[in-house]
Scaffold this motif. Sequence first.
Motif, PDB file in Angstrom:
ATOM      1  N   ALA A 273       0.822  -1.212   0.000  1.00 48.83           N
ATOM      2  CA  ALA A 273       0.000   0.000   0.000  1.00 48.83           C
ATOM      3  C   ALA A 273       0.852   1.257   0.000  1.00 48.83           C
ATOM      4  N   ALA A 274       2.062   1.171   0.556  1.00 48.52           N
ATOM      5  CA  ALA A 274       2.950   2.329   0.613  1.00 48.52           C
ATOM      6  C   ALA A 274       3.851   2.445  -0.617  1.00 48.52           C
ATOM      7  N   PHE A 275       3.731   1.490  -1.535  1.00 48.89           N
ATOM      8  CA  PHE A 275       4.559   1.461  -2.739  1.00 48.89           C
ATOM      9  C   PHE A 275       3.908   2.303  -3.831  1.00 48.89           C
ATOM     10  N   GLN A 276       4.662   3.198  -4.416  1.00 50.52           N
ATOM     11  CA  GLN A 276       4.121   4.155  -5.381  1.00 50.52           C
ATOM     12  C   GLN A 276       3.472   3.475  -6.586  1.00 50.52           C
ATOM     13  N   HIS A 277       4.035   2.359  -7.034  1.00 51.45           N
ATOM     14  CA  HIS A 277       3.537   1.689  -8.244  1.00 51.45           C
ATOM     15  C   HIS A 277       2.686   0.463  -7.901  1.00 51.45           C
ATOM     16  N   ARG A 278       2.016   0.513  -6.773  1.00 46.67           N
ATOM     17  CA  ARG A 278       1.245  -0.652  -6.296  1.00 46.67           C
ATOM     18  C   ARG A 278       0.200  -1.111  -7.296  1.00 46.67           C
ATOM     19  N   ASP A 279      -0.360  -0.199  -8.094  1.00 45.69           N
ATOM     20  CA  ASP A 279      -1.396  -0.577  -9.054  1.00 45.69           C
ATOM     21  C   ASP A 279      -0.840  -1.412 -10.202  1.00 45.69           C
ATOM     22  N   GLN A 280       0.482  -1.462 -10.314  1.00 45.07           N
ATOM     23  CA  GLN A 280       1.106  -2.226 -11.386  1.00 45.07           C
ATOM     24  C   GLN A 280       1.769  -3.498 -10.875  1.00 45.07           C
ATOM     25  N   VAL A 281       1.377  -3.912  -9.674  1.00 40.56           N
ATOM     26  CA  VAL A 281       1.926  -5.132  -9.085  1.00 40.56           C
ATOM     27  C   VAL A 281       0.880  -6.241  -9.143  1.00 40.56           C
ATOM     28  N   GLU A 282       1.242  -7.355  -9.716  1.00 44.08           N
ATOM     29  CA  GLU A 282       0.388  -8.541  -9.742  1.00 44.08           C
ATOM     30  C   GLU A 282       0.828  -9.463  -8.610  1.00 44.08           C
ATOM     31  N   VAL A 283      -0.084  -9.792  -7.720  1.00 43.77           N
ATOM     32  CA  VAL A 283       0.224 -10.693  -6.607  1.00 43.77           C
ATOM     33  C   VAL A 283      -0.338 -12.072  -6.932  1.00 43.77           C
ATOM     34  N   VAL A 284       0.536 -13.064  -6.932  1.00 45.99           N
ATOM     35  CA  VAL A 284       0.143 -14.438  -7.223  1.00 45.99           C
ATOM     36  C   VAL A 284       0.292 -15.255  -5.944  1.00 45.99           C
ATOM     37  N   HIS A 285      -0.795 -15.859  -5.493  1.00 43.13           N
ATOM     38  CA  HIS A 285      -0.783 -16.666  -4.274  1.00 43.13           C
ATOM     39  C   HIS A 285      -0.439 -18.110  -4.624  1.00 43.13           C
ATOM     40  N   ARG A 286       0.567 -18.645  -3.945  1.00 44.92           N
ATOM     41  CA  ARG A 286       1.003 -20.006  -4.232  1.00 44.92           C
ATOM     42  C   ARG A 286       0.881 -20.897  -3.002  1.00 44.92           C
ATOM     43  N   SER A 287       0.762 -22.185  -3.258  1.00 42.26           N
ATOM     44  CA  SER A 287       0.491 -23.151  -2.192  1.00 42.26           C
ATOM     45  C   SER A 287       1.756 -23.709  -1.555  1.00 42.26           C
ATOM     46  N   PHE A 288       1.655 -23.945  -0.244  1.00 40.65           N
ATOM     47  CA  PHE A 288       2.729 -24.578   0.513  1.00 40.65           C
ATOM     48  C   PHE A 288       2.087 -25.269   1.707  1.00 40.65           C
ATOM     49  N   GLU A 289       2.282 -26.576   1.818  1.00 40.74           N
ATOM     50  CA  GLU A 289       1.716 -27.317   2.950  1.00 40.74           C
ATOM     51  C   GLU A 289       2.790 -27.511   4.023  1.00 40.74           C
ATOM     52  N   LEU A 290       2.539 -26.996   5.200  1.00 38.40           N
ATOM     53  CA  LEU A 290       3.475 -27.193   6.296  1.00 38.40           C
ATOM     54  C   LEU A 290       3.476 -28.644   6.766  1.00 38.40           C
ATOM     55  N   ASN A 291       2.320 -29.269   6.710  1.00 34.35           N
ATOM     56  CA  ASN A 291       2.185 -30.653   7.183  1.00 34.35           C
ATOM     57  C   ASN A 291       1.405 -31.481   6.162  1.00 34.35           C
ATOM     58  N   PRO A 292       2.033 -31.795   5.025  1.00 33.89           N
ATOM     59  CA  PRO A 292       1.309 -32.490   3.953  1.00 33.89           C
ATOM     60  C   PRO A 292       0.824 -33.879   4.321  1.00 33.89           C
ATOM     61  N   ARG A 293       1.420 -34.494   5.350  1.00 36.81           N
ATOM     62  CA  ARG A 293       1.007 -35.850   5.736  1.00 36.81           C
ATOM     63  C   ARG A 293       0.019 -35.842   6.896  1.00 36.81           C
ATOM     64  N   ALA A 294      -0.380 -34.666   7.310  1.00 30.52           N
ATOM     65  CA  ALA A 294      -1.294 -34.564   8.455  1.00 30.52           C
ATOM     66  C   ALA A 294      -2.665 -35.119   8.098  1.00 30.52           C
ATOM     67  N   GLU A 295      -3.311 -35.663   9.103  1.00 32.79           N
ATOM     68  CA  GLU A 295      -4.690 -36.123   8.957  1.00 32.79           C
ATOM     69  C   GLU A 295      -5.596 -35.181   9.743  1.00 32.79           C
ATOM     70  N   ASN A 296      -6.777 -34.978   9.231  1.00 32.42           N
ATOM     71  CA  ASN A 296      -7.723 -34.111   9.926  1.00 32.42           C
ATOM     72  C   ASN A 296      -8.231 -34.798  11.186  1.00 32.42           C
ATOM     73  N   GLY A 297      -8.375 -34.018  12.223  1.00 33.29           N
ATOM     74  CA  GLY A 297      -8.833 -34.605  13.472  1.00 33.29           C
ATOM     75  C   GLY A 297      -9.238 -33.539  14.464  1.00 33.29           C
ATOM     76  N   THR A 298      -9.087 -33.866  15.715  1.00 35.36           N
ATOM     77  CA  THR A 298      -9.524 -32.942  16.762  1.00 35.36           C
ATOM     78  C   THR A 298      -8.392 -32.604  17.726  1.00 35.36           C
ATOM     79  N   VAL A 299      -7.144 -32.960  17.360  1.00 37.99           N
ATOM     80  CA  VAL A 299      -6.009 -32.666  18.229  1.00 37.99           C
ATOM     81  C   VAL A 299      -5.758 -31.159  18.249  1.00 37.99           C
ATOM     82  N   PRO A 300      -5.701 -30.535  19.411  1.00 39.69           N
ATOM     83  CA  PRO A 300      -5.437 -29.099  19.483  1.00 39.69           C
ATOM     84  C   PRO A 300      -4.108 -28.750  18.819  1.00 39.69           C
ATOM     85  N   ILE A 301      -4.083 -27.641  18.096  1.00 35.17           N
ATOM     86  CA  ILE A 301      -2.883 -27.252  17.355  1.00 35.17           C
ATOM     87  C   ILE A 301      -1.692 -27.061  18.282  1.00 35.17           C
ATOM     88  N   ILE A 302      -1.926 -26.540  19.472  1.00 39.30           N
ATOM     89  CA  ILE A 302      -0.829 -26.311  20.411  1.00 39.30           C
ATOM     90  C   ILE A 302      -0.142 -27.621  20.764  1.00 39.30           C
TER      91      ILE A 302
END
Length: 214
Positions: free
Chosen positions: A26-55
């Motif tokens: 937002a503070a960059f003068q040419h911000r309107d000419q910047v294309e932001v591309v969001h890319r994927s990264f899995e911190l825990n790709p082998r994790a299984e969904n469950g109910t274990v608290p993140i902590i």
Amino acid sequence: MRVEMWTDVACPWCYVGREHFAKGLAAFQHRDQVEVVHRSFELNPRAENGTVPIIDAVAAQYGRTREQQIAREEQAAAMANAVGLEFRIGGRVFGNTFDVHRLAHFAATRGLQGTFLDLAFRVNFAQEASIYDRETLVRVAVEAGLVESEVRKVLDDPDAFADEVRADERLATELGAGGVPFFVLERRYGVSGVQSPEMFTQALEQAWADRSAA
């Protein structure tokens, strides 16, 4: 000018880092000419969904005590609060973010990737609703502007946008990213970790100057 941003919605530092980048942009003068591309990264790709608290899960993963992990959560919360982000501690659970990343790529085909990810991060950290719950994920996607039937179709097909997620992760490895958040400007400059908004502005200015000179 293109900026590629690797994040994982399970990562508290990504939650803060994305906001720092947004303020730096937002503070960059040419911000309107910047294309932001969001890319994927899995911190825990082998994790299984469950109910274990993140902590508890992350403390065990990195060999920390529960008290040490809570202290890290409190540090992340303080950084988030400092830039106007809400951050709750204690209610998140451990899980696999692959479906979130697949939906982010689907959202990109509708021009809604940034909006979807903003909401997913907010739901995870400010509301502590489980982003690993299918109905929560559908709700987030619809709130971002996606069509519910199309969202469910993507989630029902495990191969939908899977190649795009894997391609992002391979590219991160090729570029030397060992963690997130990770930012690449014009495929020439890498910025890793939670940097200050001012640092991001300086990096953008440097990349722009070098691009203009070239």
